[in-house]
Write a protein that holds these residues in place. Sequence first.
Motif, PDB file in Angstrom:
ATOM      1  N   ASP A 139      49.910  31.487  68.273  1.00 13.01           N
ATOM      2  CA  ASP A 139      50.094  30.053  68.080  1.00 13.01           C
ATOM      3  C   ASP A 139      49.017  29.491  67.153  1.00 13.01           C
ATOM      4  OD1 ASP A 139      51.302  27.424  68.737  1.00 13.01           O
ATOM      5  OD2 ASP A 139      49.358  27.072  69.697  1.00 13.01           O
ATOM      6  N   CYS A 140      47.775  29.831  67.408  1.00 17.53           N
ATOM      7  CA  CYS A 140      46.671  29.314  66.587  1.00 17.53           C
ATOM      8  C   CYS A 140      46.740  29.825  65.146  1.00 17.53           C
ATOM      9  CB  CYS A 140      45.324  29.708  67.195  1.00 17.53           C
ATOM     10  SG  CYS A 140      44.923  28.840  68.717  1.00 17.53           S
ATOM     11  N   PHE A 141      46.997  31.112  64.982  1.00 15.56           N
ATOM     12  CA  PHE A 141      46.948  31.718  63.662  1.00 15.56           C
ATOM     13  C   PHE A 141      48.188  31.402  62.823  1.00 15.56           C
ATOM     14  CE2 PHE A 141      47.216  35.396  60.719  1.00 15.56           C
ATOM     15  CZ  PHE A 141      45.996  35.247  60.089  1.00 15.56           C
ATOM     16  N   PHE A 143      51.069  29.372  63.705  1.00 19.99           N
ATOM     17  CA  PHE A 143      51.714  28.068  63.778  1.00 19.99           C
ATOM     18  C   PHE A 143      50.762  26.910  63.488  1.00 19.99           C
ATOM     19  CE2 PHE A 143      54.313  30.837  66.573  1.00 19.99           C
ATOM     20  CZ  PHE A 143      55.442  30.859  65.774  1.00 19.99           C
ATOM     21  N   LYS A 144      49.468  27.117  63.719  1.00 17.24           N
ATOM     22  CA  LYS A 144      48.497  26.057  63.428  1.00 17.24           C
ATOM     23  C   LYS A 144      47.689  26.358  62.174  1.00 17.24           C
ATOM     24  CE  LYS A 144      48.114  24.590  68.209  1.00 17.24           C
ATOM     25  NZ  LYS A 144      47.284  24.626  69.427  1.00 17.24           N
ATOM     26  N   GLY A 145      47.833  27.574  61.644  1.00 13.34           N
ATOM     27  CA  GLY A 145      47.175  27.935  60.396  1.00 13.34           C
ATOM     28  C   GLY A 145      45.667  28.073  60.483  1.00 13.34           C
ATOM     29  N   MET A 146      45.163  28.393  61.662  1.00 15.19           N
ATOM     30  CA  MET A 146      43.716  28.530  61.839  1.00 15.19           C
ATOM     31  C   MET A 146      43.245  29.906  61.360  1.00 15.19           C
ATOM     32  SD  MET A 146      43.469  26.835  65.657  1.00 15.19           S
ATOM     33  CE  MET A 146      41.689  27.025  65.811  1.00 15.19           C
ATOM     34  N   ALA A 147      42.029  29.952  60.853  1.00 14.93           N
ATOM     35  CA  ALA A 147      41.421  31.218  60.433  1.00 14.93           C
ATOM     36  C   ALA A 147      40.921  31.956  61.678  1.00 14.93           C
ATOM     37  CB  ALA A 147      40.256  30.947  59.481  1.00 14.93           C
ATOM     38  N   HIS A 148      40.716  33.265  61.539  1.00 15.86           N
ATOM     39  CA  HIS A 148      40.229  34.073  62.666  1.00 15.86           C
ATOM     40  C   HIS A 148      38.957  33.481  63.262  1.00 15.86           C
ATOM     41  CE1 HIS A 148      42.492  37.527  60.653  1.00 15.86           C
ATOM     42  NE2 HIS A 148      43.093  37.343  61.808  1.00 15.86           N
ATOM     43  N   GLY A 160      36.036  39.974  66.854  1.00 18.76           N
ATOM     44  CA  GLY A 160      36.771  41.235  67.012  1.00 18.76           C
ATOM     45  C   GLY A 160      37.864  41.151  68.066  1.00 18.76           C
ATOM     46  N   THR A 161      37.618  40.397  69.130  1.00 17.92           N
ATOM     47  CA  THR A 161      38.618  40.217  70.188  1.00 17.92           C
ATOM     48  C   THR A 161      39.820  39.455  69.646  1.00 17.92           C
ATOM     49  OG1 THR A 161      36.901  40.234  71.886  1.00 17.92           O
ATOM     50  CG2 THR A 161      39.028  39.259  72.499  1.00 17.92           C
ATOM     51  N   VAL A 162      39.551  38.409  68.863  1.00 16.86           N
ATOM     52  CA  VAL A 162      40.632  37.617  68.262  1.00 16.86           C
ATOM     53  C   VAL A 162      41.483  38.506  67.364  1.00 16.86           C
ATOM     54  CG1 VAL A 162      41.152  35.746  66.640  1.00 16.86           C
ATOM     55  CG2 VAL A 162      39.417  35.413  68.415  1.00 16.86           C
ATOM     56  N   LYS A 163      40.829  39.269  66.492  1.00 17.81           N
ATOM     57  CA  LYS A 163      41.563  40.146  65.572  1.00 17.81           C
ATOM     58  C   LYS A 163      42.347  41.207  66.337  1.00 17.81           C
ATOM     59  CE  LYS A 163      38.565  39.505  61.589  1.00 17.81           C
ATOM     60  NZ  LYS A 163      37.695  40.153  60.598  1.00 17.81           N
ATOM     61  N   GLY A 164      41.745  41.770  67.371  1.00 16.09           N
ATOM     62  CA  GLY A 164      42.413  42.790  68.179  1.00 16.09           C
ATOM     63  C   GLY A 164      43.648  42.240  68.885  1.00 16.09           C
ATOM     64  N   ARG A 165      43.516  41.051  69.462  1.00 13.61           N
ATOM     65  CA  ARG A 165      44.659  40.443  70.151  1.00 13.61           C
ATOM     66  C   ARG A 165      45.778  40.118  69.175  1.00 13.61           C
ATOM     67  NH1 ARG A 165      41.754  36.364  74.545  1.00 13.61           N
ATOM     68  NH2 ARG A 165      40.904  38.035  75.838  1.00 13.61           N
ATOM     69  N   LEU A 166      45.415  39.655  67.983  1.00 19.71           N
ATOM     70  CA  LEU A 166      46.446  39.369  66.977  1.00 19.71           C
ATOM     71  C   LEU A 166      47.154  40.646  66.546  1.00 19.71           C
ATOM     72  CD1 LEU A 166      44.951  36.588  64.700  1.00 19.71           C
ATOM     73  CD2 LEU A 166      47.186  36.564  65.805  1.00 19.71           C
ATOM     74  N   ARG A 167      46.388  41.715  66.304  1.00 18.67           N
ATOM     75  CA  ARG A 167      46.998  42.989  65.910  1.00 18.67           C
ATOM     76  C   ARG A 167      47.955  43.495  66.984  1.00 18.67           C
ATOM     77  NH1 ARG A 167      42.102  44.300  63.588  1.00 18.67           N
ATOM     78  NH2 ARG A 167      41.348  45.222  65.496  1.00 18.67           N
ATOM     79  N   LEU A 168      47.508  43.435  68.232  1.00 16.18           N
ATOM     80  CA  LEU A 168      48.335  43.895  69.343  1.00 16.18           C
ATOM     81  C   LEU A 168      49.576  43.005  69.492  1.00 16.18           C
ATOM     82  CD1 LEU A 168      48.444  46.061  71.489  1.00 16.18           C
ATOM     83  CD2 LEU A 168      47.144  44.563  73.006  1.00 16.18           C
ATOM     84  N   ALA A 169      49.387  41.699  69.340  1.00 11.69           N
ATOM     85  CA  ALA A 169      50.516  40.767  69.437  1.00 11.69           C
ATOM     86  C   ALA A 169      51.551  41.069  68.357  1.00 11.69           C
ATOM     87  CB  ALA A 169      50.029  39.322  69.317  1.00 11.69           C
ATOM     88  N   LEU A 170      51.089  41.318  67.134  1.00 10.95           N
ATOM     89  CA  LEU A 170      52.018  41.622  66.042  1.00 10.95           C
ATOM     90  C   LEU A 170      52.752  42.940  66.286  1.00 10.95           C
ATOM     91  CD1 LEU A 170      50.026  40.482  62.900  1.00 10.95           C
ATOM     92  CD2 LEU A 170      51.972  39.375  63.989  1.00 10.95           C
TER      93      LEU A 170
END
Length: 189
Positions: A139-141, A143-148, A160-170
Amino acid sequence: MTKGDQKLYHQMLHGDKQALEEIYEKYEKLLYSFAIKLSGDSQLAEEVLQEVFIKIWTKKAVYEEGKGKFSSWIVTITRYTCIDLIRKRKKNTVAFEEERDEVHQETPSTENLAEWREEGASVRQAVKKLSNEQRQMVDCFYFKGMAHREIAEQCELPLGTVKGRLRLALKHLRKELHQIREKGGIHDA
């Protein structure tokens, strides 16, 4: 990437302007509609579209076949370009309300709207299957266009947690959308 997209892209890489025009004709409506949806500004959307195709033509953005579909790649380039231009405008200009009121926004065709709704419904269905943490990152990345880094600060998480969760989500979203496509829920571009 469809065979046609692949052939056109490779021709364009070797300087074929006609191939670039064909890619433009195929994707311009989708990308323009997407940029308007992100920005709410038809002039900015036109600027985004122009910038995207300049990046592709000048090879500042290069598609790698092994990393996903061409259509997904070009939409991602459009998203980043749009966000960059929105940020640039916020920093460099003061928008006058009178000018905003005069902006004319084109209405997408009924066919495009139906396709967007179908894809949107499938994406929402897939997003619902993510964990709460992954859903928040998406949602943040996206739909809201926020940077990591902004997400990390807002959620009080390590970068690193943010990037990891995004990778896993994708990864989960790709798998889920693939299953939906196999069932006939989304038509490939």
